[in-house]
Design a protein around this motif. Structure first.
Motif, PDB file in Angstrom:
ATOM      1  N   ALA A   1       0.779  -1.019  -0.149  1.00 39.64           N
ATOM      2  CA  ALA A   1      -0.132   0.141  -0.251  1.00 39.64           C
ATOM      3  C   ALA A   1       0.679   1.225   0.047  1.00 39.64           C
ATOM      4  O   ALA A   1       0.322   2.323   0.181  1.00 39.64           O
ATOM      5  CB  ALA A   1      -1.017   0.034   1.275  1.00 39.64           C
ATOM      6  N   CYS A   2       2.312   0.918  -0.170  1.00 38.98           N
ATOM      7  CA  CYS A   2       3.137   2.248  -0.154  1.00 38.98           C
ATOM      8  C   CYS A   2       3.997   2.031  -1.112  1.00 38.98           C
ATOM      9  O   CYS A   2       4.384   0.992  -1.723  1.00 38.98           O
ATOM     10  CB  CYS A   2       3.877   2.427   1.203  1.00 38.98           C
ATOM     11  SG  CYS A   2       2.601   2.606   2.608  1.00 38.98           S
ATOM     12  N   ALA A   3       4.728   3.168  -1.499  1.00 39.66           N
ATOM     13  CA  ALA A   3       6.029   3.172  -2.379  1.00 39.66           C
ATOM     14  C   ALA A   3       7.245   2.293  -1.692  1.00 39.66           C
ATOM     15  O   ALA A   3       7.265   2.202  -0.473  1.00 39.66           O
ATOM     16  CB  ALA A   3       6.317   4.512  -2.831  1.00 39.66           C
TER      17      ALA A   3
ATOM     18  N   GLU B   1      15.005  -0.454  -4.374  1.00 42.35           N
ATOM     19  CA  GLU B   1      15.272   0.564  -5.635  1.00 42.35           C
ATOM     20  C   GLU B   1      13.761   0.684  -6.099  1.00 42.35           C
ATOM     21  O   GLU B   1      13.612   1.818  -6.575  1.00 42.35           O
ATOM     22  CB  GLU B   1      15.954  -0.347  -6.716  1.00 42.35           C
ATOM     23  CG  GLU B   1      17.296   0.218  -6.914  1.00 42.35           C
ATOM     24  CD  GLU B   1      17.832  -0.663  -8.015  1.00 42.35           C
ATOM     25  OE1 GLU B   1      17.584  -0.463  -9.235  1.00 42.35           O
ATOM     26  OE2 GLU B   1      18.662  -1.416  -7.813  1.00 42.35           O
ATOM     27  N   ASN B   2      12.860  -0.242  -6.453  1.00 44.91           N
ATOM     28  CA  ASN B   2      11.380   0.025  -6.747  1.00 44.91           C
ATOM     29  C   ASN B   2      10.729  -1.108  -6.415  1.00 44.91           C
ATOM     30  O   ASN B   2      11.288  -2.121  -5.748  1.00 44.91           O
ATOM     31  CB  ASN B   2      11.539   0.006  -8.300  1.00 44.91           C
ATOM     32  CG  ASN B   2      12.446  -1.042  -9.038  1.00 44.91           C
ATOM     33  OD1 ASN B   2      12.445  -2.075  -8.216  1.00 44.91           O
ATOM     34  ND2 ASN B   2      13.329  -0.610 -10.174  1.00 44.91           N
ATOM     35  N   TYR B   3       9.360  -1.256  -6.924  1.00 43.73           N
ATOM     36  CA  TYR B   3       8.487  -2.330  -6.388  1.00 43.73           C
ATOM     37  C   TYR B   3       9.154  -3.696  -6.888  1.00 43.73           C
ATOM     38  O   TYR B   3       8.764  -4.602  -6.346  1.00 43.73           O
ATOM     39  CB  TYR B   3       7.146  -2.165  -6.623  1.00 43.73           C
ATOM     40  CG  TYR B   3       6.589  -2.292  -8.215  1.00 43.73           C
ATOM     41  CD1 TYR B   3       6.413  -3.486  -8.756  1.00 43.73           C
ATOM     42  CD2 TYR B   3       6.498  -1.274  -9.026  1.00 43.73           C
ATOM     43  CE1 TYR B   3       6.306  -3.636 -10.091  1.00 43.73           C
ATOM     44  CE2 TYR B   3       6.354  -1.245 -10.526  1.00 43.73           C
ATOM     45  CZ  TYR B   3       6.157  -2.671 -10.841  1.00 43.73           C
ATOM     46  OH  TYR B   3       5.630  -2.665 -12.041  1.00 43.73           O
ATOM     47  N   GLU B   4       9.485  -3.612  -8.170  1.00 43.72           N
ATOM     48  CA  GLU B   4      10.104  -4.871  -8.918  1.00 43.72           C
ATOM     49  C   GLU B   4      11.339  -5.697  -7.706  1.00 43.72           C
ATOM     50  O   GLU B   4      11.239  -6.599  -7.506  1.00 43.72           O
ATOM     51  CB  GLU B   4      10.735  -4.899 -10.055  1.00 43.72           C
ATOM     52  CG  GLU B   4       9.753  -4.288 -11.036  1.00 43.72           C
ATOM     53  CD  GLU B   4       9.767  -3.003 -11.526  1.00 43.72           C
ATOM     54  OE1 GLU B   4       9.419  -2.873 -12.622  1.00 43.72           O
ATOM     55  OE2 GLU B   4      10.123  -2.242 -10.635  1.00 43.72           O
ATOM     56  N   ASP B   5      12.293  -4.515  -7.428  1.00 43.13           N
ATOM     57  CA  ASP B   5      13.285  -5.032  -6.373  1.00 43.13           C
ATOM     58  C   ASP B   5      12.503  -5.563  -5.151  1.00 43.13           C
ATOM     59  O   ASP B   5      13.086  -6.683  -4.395  1.00 43.13           O
ATOM     60  CB  ASP B   5      14.250  -3.976  -6.241  1.00 43.13           C
ATOM     61  CG  ASP B   5      15.188  -4.227  -5.056  1.00 43.13           C
ATOM     62  OD1 ASP B   5      15.877  -5.334  -5.092  1.00 43.13           O
ATOM     63  OD2 ASP B   5      15.497  -3.210  -4.099  1.00 43.13           O
ATOM     64  N   ARG B   6      11.631  -4.813  -4.545  1.00 46.02           N
ATOM     65  CA  ARG B   6      10.867  -5.420  -3.305  1.00 46.02           C
ATOM     66  C   ARG B   6      10.324  -6.718  -3.778  1.00 46.02           C
ATOM     67  O   ARG B   6      10.410  -7.584  -2.838  1.00 46.02           O
ATOM     68  CB  ARG B   6       9.907  -4.213  -3.011  1.00 46.02           C
ATOM     69  CG  ARG B   6       9.172  -4.786  -1.915  1.00 46.02           C
ATOM     70  CD  ARG B   6       8.103  -3.447  -1.423  1.00 46.02           C
ATOM     71  NE  ARG B   6       7.262  -3.185  -2.210  1.00 46.02           N
ATOM     72  CZ  ARG B   6       6.542  -1.945  -2.337  1.00 46.02           C
ATOM     73  NH1 ARG B   6       6.674  -1.231  -1.184  1.00 46.02           N
ATOM     74  NH2 ARG B   6       5.679  -1.603  -2.974  1.00 46.02           N
TER      75      ARG B   6
END
Length: 445
Positions: free
Chosen positions: A421-423, A429-434
């Protein structure tokens, strides 16, 4: 003397813009305040394009006739303010590429579901044998493809940030999925500013163009009352299908376009869940107006393989299902995730808050979530919102710790859901990294 073009940001869109600008005989200078990734640096060197990294040389940049900026650079950045004051045109990569593009464009925006709908629409056009490129927020740079490919169609995912710097660009088919509060920090915390940004997807459209939109979305419905739309309007929603548009009857989606009716059971669609039925109707309508045959639309909706990091049912460990929904960077996306899971949930949430209001989640969280694992630098808003609703709220600072904590709290037959629910920019680095770190941590359990 050729026009001088300065490109701010040397990621996918910036480097693509540089290649297109050079091909058009313009003088190009690329400037990135951060470090340029090696793969992009090599390309700039290969094309002999002048660039700098780790700084913005203002004297050089302010001499530009045109500036193309990365969507990630906010309007309030001092350099952008200076350029605006000096009346230097600042545009997006999409706007720039549009000036040299002769292909038809299908442009998709919305607060949620746009990547899924873009990839689904692209899949549908590709399977139908059309010459099609994928661009915008997904796929390769639009400008780069315009410079070096020769497609007849482009399916383009557009964020509000990209739309903000688009002026003359026109979508042949515009798709607006929904509008819920998101990125309000970039819009002076005014919802109307964000709504106006999303509606830029239909600017410059003519009666020969198409506007596909969700008639069930209250914000879109209200906004349509205030606007005159020249394009052919094609609504979709969870009601009976209009004469031209899409709807649901019983367990079937129905799509009508010019005496052609398409019917398909919602259980035969590859992407399950109500929100995905909306996405499928939007993609199906786009296919219909582009004269793709019903059989091809049916095949594509049935065999599409979802999106990585979006409700990705990833792995089961000792009967506990791990779902990667790292792409959920706002409250509304997380609402969809929680809504479509019918087992007790250990929810991993948190990151950079974009003005989130968690009230919309409280009811679902109360019914479905047994524990929350906070994963962010500052988690006080999540703790405040859900303490008293969820018995266990645990603080973590890295993905391994978050996954391990969730694993200890979950039982056989339950779900661990990463839906932040957050950036992601505080720890990743970005949502892909996460999402990738989540999958790695789960594999290591």
């Amino acid at each position: 003397m050729a026009e001088k073009v300065v490109i701010l940001g040397a990621g996918e869109s910036g480097v693509g813009s540089a290649i297109l600008a050079q091909k058009q005989g313009l003088r190009v200078f690329v400037s990135d305040l951060g470090k340029i990734k090696d793969k992009y640096k090599k390309i700039l060197q290969q094309y002999r394009i002048a660039f700098e990294e780790g700084k913005h040389s203002e004297d050089e940049i302010l001499k530009a006739d045109l500036v193309i900026k990365s969507p990630g650079i906010p309007e309030k950045a001092p350099l952008v303010k200076k350029l605006r004051e000096m009346k230097v045109p600042v545009i997006s990569e999409i706007e720039f590429a549009g000036r040299y593009n002769n292909a038809k464009t299908i442009c998709i925006t919305g607060s949620n579901g746009k990547t899924t709908t873009t990839l689904l629409t692209y899949h549908l056009l590709k399977e139908a044998g059309l010459s099609v490129g994928l661009a915008g927020n997904v796929g390769s740079s639009f400008a780069w493809q315009v410079a070096e490919k020769d497609f007849d169609y482009y399916v383009i995912e557009l964020s509000s940030f990209q739309l903000d710097d688009m002026y003359q660009f026109k979508a042949d088919v515009a798709v607006l999925l929904n509008i819920t509060p998101d990125h309000l920090d970039r819009y002076e915390y005014k919802m109307q500013n964000y709504v106006d940004s999303k509606f830029r997807v239909i600017q410059n459209q003519t009666p020969d163009d198409f506007f596909i939109y969700c008639a069930d979305d209250p914000v879109i419905r209200e906004e349509l009352k205030k606007r005159h739309i020249p394009a052919t309007c094609l609504p979709f929603g969870w009601t009976e299908a209009p004469e031209n548009g899409a709807g649901v009857k019983g367990d079937n989606i129905i799509i009508n376009w010019k005496q052609n009716t398409f019917t398909m059971s919602i259980f035969d669609i590859a992407l399950q869940g109500r929100h995905n039925t909306y996405n499928s109707m939007a993609a199906g309508l786009a296919g219909m107006v582009l004269k793709i045959r019903n059989e091809k639309i049916r095949e594509s909706l049935a065999d599409f393989k979802g999106v990585e990091h979006r409700l990705e049912r990833f792995l089961k460990v000792h009967g506990i299902e791990f779902i990667n929904d790292s792409k959920a960077t706002n409250v509304n996306s997380t609402w969809y995730a929680l809504e479509c899971i019918n087992k007790p949930i250990v929810w991993i949430a948190g990151g950079v808050d974009k003005g989130n209001d968690y009230n919309d989640l409280k009811d679902l969280v109360g019914k479905k979530v047994k524990a929350i694992i906070c994963l962010g630098v500052d988690n006080h808003k999540i703790r405040e919102a859900f303490s008293g609703i969820v018995p266990d709220i645990i603080e973590t600072q890295d993905m391994k710790d978050a996954v391990r904590s969730a694993y200890y709290l979950a039982k056989d037959g339950e779900v661990v859901l990463l839906s932040p629910a957050c950036a992601s920019f505080d720890l990743f680095e970005n949502y892909e990294d996460r999402g990738r770190q989540f999958k790695t941590a789960v594999r290591e359990l």
